[in-house]
Design a protein around this motif. Sequence first.
Motif: not given
Length: 122
Positions: A52-63
């Motif tokens: 049922e999931i439209d999109r599954l992503s792994y998000v990282s904030t980088v700098c």
Amino acid sequence: MTARHGFYAHWRGTEYEASPDGARVRLYLGAPAEGFAEVAPARYVRVVPATEIDRLSYVSTVCTWRGESFVVLGEHDGWLRVEYTGGKAPVAEALGLEMFDRGVYQAWAPRGEVEDLREETV
């Protein structure tokens, strides 16, 4: 920008913090909602089939901080908790970073000193 680090799922037109678990995905909210059960104060979960999931992503904030690359682990009162991703112990030590674990160096960086703050999605 809020520092995000982890899985996020789009389900029924809304994005949620998520935790994939085989054929299921746990969706999390910070407030009550229909179909979500409270599992801790201000923490609600709903388990849905992965299909049922439209999109599954792994998000990282980088700098970039002090000319080096970091991942942002969290933030508090104008400071960012950053972890060095360069993999060079002498550089980490020269930057005055704290050794969190063997080969893992972290620090609190003033948000105003951080450059190129952005999200990367996989």
